[in-house]
Design a protein around this motif. Structure first.
Motif, PDB file in Angstrom:
ATOM      1  N   GLY A   1      -5.778   4.427  -9.925  1.00 31.38           N
ATOM      2  CA  GLY A   1      -6.020   3.000 -10.060  1.00 31.38           C
ATOM      3  C   GLY A   1      -6.104   2.283  -8.723  1.00 31.38           C
ATOM      4  N   ARG A   2      -5.527   1.077  -8.677  1.00 25.17           N
ATOM      5  CA  ARG A   2      -5.631   0.235  -7.487  1.00 25.17           C
ATOM      6  C   ARG A   2      -5.007   0.843  -6.230  1.00 25.17           C
ATOM      7  N   PRO A   3      -3.831   1.518  -6.313  1.00 27.68           N
ATOM      8  CA  PRO A   3      -3.279   2.137  -5.093  1.00 27.68           C
ATOM      9  C   PRO A   3      -4.222   3.173  -4.482  1.00 27.68           C
ATOM     10  N   LEU A   4      -4.885   3.971  -5.331  1.00 31.05           N
ATOM     11  CA  LEU A   4      -5.813   4.979  -4.828  1.00 31.05           C
ATOM     12  C   LEU A   4      -7.081   4.316  -4.294  1.00 31.05           C
ATOM     13  N   TRP A   5      -7.579   3.311  -4.990  1.00 28.84           N
ATOM     14  CA  TRP A   5      -8.788   2.612  -4.556  1.00 28.84           C
ATOM     15  C   TRP A   5      -8.562   1.948  -3.204  1.00 28.84           C
ATOM     16  N   ARG A   6      -7.369   1.367  -3.022  1.00 28.35           N
ATOM     17  CA  ARG A   6      -7.029   0.727  -1.752  1.00 28.35           C
ATOM     18  C   ARG A   6      -7.012   1.750  -0.618  1.00 28.35           C
ATOM     19  N   LEU A   7      -6.433   2.924  -0.883  1.00 28.84           N
ATOM     20  CA  LEU A   7      -6.391   3.979   0.125  1.00 28.84           C
ATOM     21  C   LEU A   7      -7.789   4.484   0.455  1.00 28.84           C
ATOM     22  N   TRP A   8      -8.625   4.560  -0.543  1.00 29.03           N
ATOM     23  CA  TRP A   8     -10.002   5.016  -0.354  1.00 29.03           C
ATOM     24  C   TRP A   8     -10.770   4.062   0.552  1.00 29.03           C
ATOM     25  N   HIS A   9     -10.511   2.773   0.415  1.00 24.80           N
ATOM     26  CA  HIS A   9     -11.175   1.804   1.279  1.00 24.80           C
ATOM     27  C   HIS A   9     -10.724   1.977   2.740  1.00 24.80           C
ATOM     28  N   THR A  10      -9.457   2.266   2.939  1.00 21.72           N
ATOM     29  CA  THR A  10      -8.965   2.536   4.293  1.00 21.72           C
ATOM     30  C   THR A  10      -9.619   3.800   4.841  1.00 21.72           C
ATOM     31  N   TRP A  11      -9.680   4.843   4.024  1.00 20.22           N
ATOM     32  CA  TRP A  11     -10.288   6.112   4.416  1.00 20.22           C
ATOM     33  C   TRP A  11     -11.734   5.902   4.858  1.00 20.22           C
ATOM     34  N   ARG A  12     -12.491   5.173   4.071  1.00 16.15           N
ATOM     35  CA  ARG A  12     -13.909   4.986   4.382  1.00 16.15           C
ATOM     36  C   ARG A  12     -14.109   4.108   5.613  1.00 16.15           C
ATOM     37  N   TRP A  13     -13.219   3.133   5.811  1.00 16.53           N
ATOM     38  CA  TRP A  13     -13.338   2.306   7.005  1.00 16.53           C
ATOM     39  C   TRP A  13     -13.096   3.143   8.256  1.00 16.53           C
ATOM     40  N   VAL A  14     -12.094   4.030   8.203  1.00 20.64           N
ATOM     41  CA  VAL A  14     -11.813   4.896   9.347  1.00 20.64           C
ATOM     42  C   VAL A  14     -12.977   5.850   9.583  1.00 20.64           C
ATOM     43  N   LYS A  15     -13.521   6.391   8.511  1.00 16.57           N
ATOM     44  CA  LYS A  15     -14.657   7.308   8.654  1.00 16.57           C
ATOM     45  C   LYS A  15     -15.811   6.629   9.388  1.00 16.57           C
ATOM     46  N   LYS A  16     -16.076   5.398   9.026  1.00 15.18           N
ATOM     47  CA  LYS A  16     -17.171   4.652   9.643  1.00 15.18           C
ATOM     48  C   LYS A  16     -16.869   4.302  11.099  1.00 15.18           C
ATOM     49  N   SER A  17     -15.591   4.098  11.413  1.00 12.65           N
ATOM     50  CA  SER A  17     -15.217   3.537  12.708  1.00 12.65           C
ATOM     51  C   SER A  17     -14.688   4.531  13.727  1.00 12.65           C
ATOM     52  N   VAL A  18     -14.145   5.663  13.297  1.00 13.13           N
ATOM     53  CA  VAL A  18     -13.414   6.526  14.221  1.00 13.13           C
ATOM     54  C   VAL A  18     -14.289   7.082  15.338  1.00 13.13           C
ATOM     55  N   VAL A  19     -15.527   7.409  15.033  1.00 15.94           N
ATOM     56  CA  VAL A  19     -16.423   7.926  16.057  1.00 15.94           C
ATOM     57  C   VAL A  19     -16.702   6.855  17.103  1.00 15.94           C
TER      58      VAL A  19
END
Length: 451
Positions: A428-446
């Motif tokens: 639910g929402r806890p996993l969705w929130r974590l997924w948004h963090t994951w995707r932001w890092v993926k986009k930004s880490v490089v």
């Protein structure tokens, strides 16, 4: 008021703020002054900053704060004054030389704003989302209200496909991980509204000013007005859950508040992020420590929790959500319940009058009983959230994360080897929130590479 406006003037990309990254998993929206970028800060609520362009010096001051000084103890007087203040504020916020509409969720706040408009002869077009989930859809209540007052009503259906199409857009709208599931429905309804309107009214703020969240009641029933942890014998099951390492009400009232607000516990953080990062920013993973900083123990019961929410949840989540989504569609949204006159009045009304017996929005419901269809007054609070579990199934999110992991080792700079295992324990929402963090890092880490 958006980071992207400042990023456009930078010669190079700013570094990722790793402390803020950790905090983004502890709070749905980042508390001021943090942002996800080093060198960028948010301005705290009720403050201003001025710059001297010649000397380079700046001055930072707080210009207003909501004072809690009760001097209204008569329920009838409070009810009369509150409704008058809301109507006066609504009338003021209707001043415009362009068409004005109203976001009508079907909850008390926006419904009473609609009634205030109708009573002064301004029958605004009301926009409502009809979600494809019975537990989240409030459109029948909104329709009943519009029928009662003869208000033009536009109902827009929203399903999982529309949510799935909008989801990637959220990263561009917010510039940072933003974990509120209501962001999807807000992004959708503001896009619809912008087709015919330039200004919309919204009912934001009623929960924080008048005690409308269920976590207030849960916290107060356990800790009481004093905020003191009760003896172990009063709640043996809660004590046992704590010993077993399961979710429970902590002896620390601020830790309990953090848990009620969805903060990840320390054990979970250790399984999600690399140890070096956690050790370098220990305060970032202690949500309770942050709440202790902004807590006002001199207040009691609902007053104390509403104070906390006005410092963080209201500006960082509720208003940020509406602000960013409306700006993305060149739309102005006004919030009459948060007018200074209404807010100041609520600070004068005794908490036993506003929320007698820990009744959520008790005073506002007294007004609602005279104004709204009966079915609306005591219905279960649904808010503006979306059916995340239905729209974004757990397996879909986990499969997407696994695919990202196979693409390269970028994630190992931030996330722990046990990340996917721990993520699989969420839903639910806890996993969705974590997924948004994951995707932001993926986009930004490089781009940032700052570890």
């Amino acid at each position: 008021s958006e980071v992207k406006a400042l990023l456009a003037f930078d010669d190079k990309a700013p570094e990722m703020n790793l402390e803020a990254l950790l905090m983004s998993t502890q709070h749905v929206g980042l508390p001021a002054p943090f942002t996800m970028y080093n060198g960028y800060k948010q301005l705290e609520t009720g403050t201003w900053i001025s710059f001297d362009l010649i000397s380079g010096e700046s001055e930072h001051k707080k210009y207003w704060n909501l004072e809690i000084e009760p001097d209204i103890f008569d329920p009838k007087q409070a009810e009369k004054l509150l409704w008058e203040a809301i109507c006066t504020s609504v009338e003021k916020h209707l001043i415009s030389d362009v068409p004005v509409g109203l976001f009508l969720s079907g909850g008390l706040d926006s419904s009473l704003v609609a009634v205030a408009c109708a009573e002064m002869g301004r029958k605004l077009t009301c926009l409502t989302i009809a979600l494809d989930s019975k537990d989240h859809d409030e459109s029948p209540y909104a329709a009943a209200l519009c029928k009662k007052y003869g208000l033009p009503h536009q109902i827009e259906p929203m399903d999982s496909q529309k949510g799935f199409e909008l989801d990637p857009r959220l990263a561009e709208i917010f510039d940072e991980p933003f974990g509120s599931s209501a962001a999807l429905s807000t992004a959708y309804i503001t896009r619809i509204a912008a087709k015919n309107f330039k200004v919309m009214l919204s009912g934001e703020g009623g929960d924080e000013l008048l005690g409308g969240y269920k976590w207030y009641k849960s916290w107060c029933e356990f800790y009481g007005d004093s905020g003191m942890s009760p003896p172990l014998w009063r709640y043996p099951k809660n004590t046992l859950r704590g010993w077993l390492g399961r979710k429970h009400m902590s002896a620390d009232p601020m830790a309990a508040y953090a848990a009620l607000m969805g903060a990840y516990p320390p054990k979970r953080m250790k399984r999600l992020f690399v140890a070096d990062l956690l050790q370098h920013y220990p305060k970032a993973v202690a949500a309770a420590a942050y709440y202790h900083q902004i807590d006002c123990p001199a207040l009691s019961g609902f007053d104390r929790l509403q104070h906390l929410d006005r410092q963080l949840f209201l500006p960082a989540v509720c208003l940020t959500k509406m602000d960013r989504c409306s700006m993305d569609n060149s739309l102005e949204v006004r919030v009459p319940i948060l007018d200074k006159t209404v807010a100041s009045l609520t600070g004068r009304i005794a908490v036993d009058v506003r929320n007698p017996g820990y009744k959520m929005k008790g005073l506002l419901k007294n007004i609602a009983e005279k104004k709204l269809p009966e079915a609306m007054v005591n219905k279960k609070k649904q808010g503006f959230s979306t059916p995340i579990r239905k729209w974004f199934p757990k397996n879909m999110i986990l499969d997407a994360i696994k695919d990202d992991m196979r693409e390269g080792n970028w994630w190992k700079e931030v996330f722990a080897p046990t990340f996917i295992h721990e993520a699989s324990r969420l839903r639910g929402r806890p996993l969705w929130r974590l997924w948004h963090t994951w995707r932001w890092v993926k986009k930004s880490v490089v781009q940032f590479r700052s570890i």
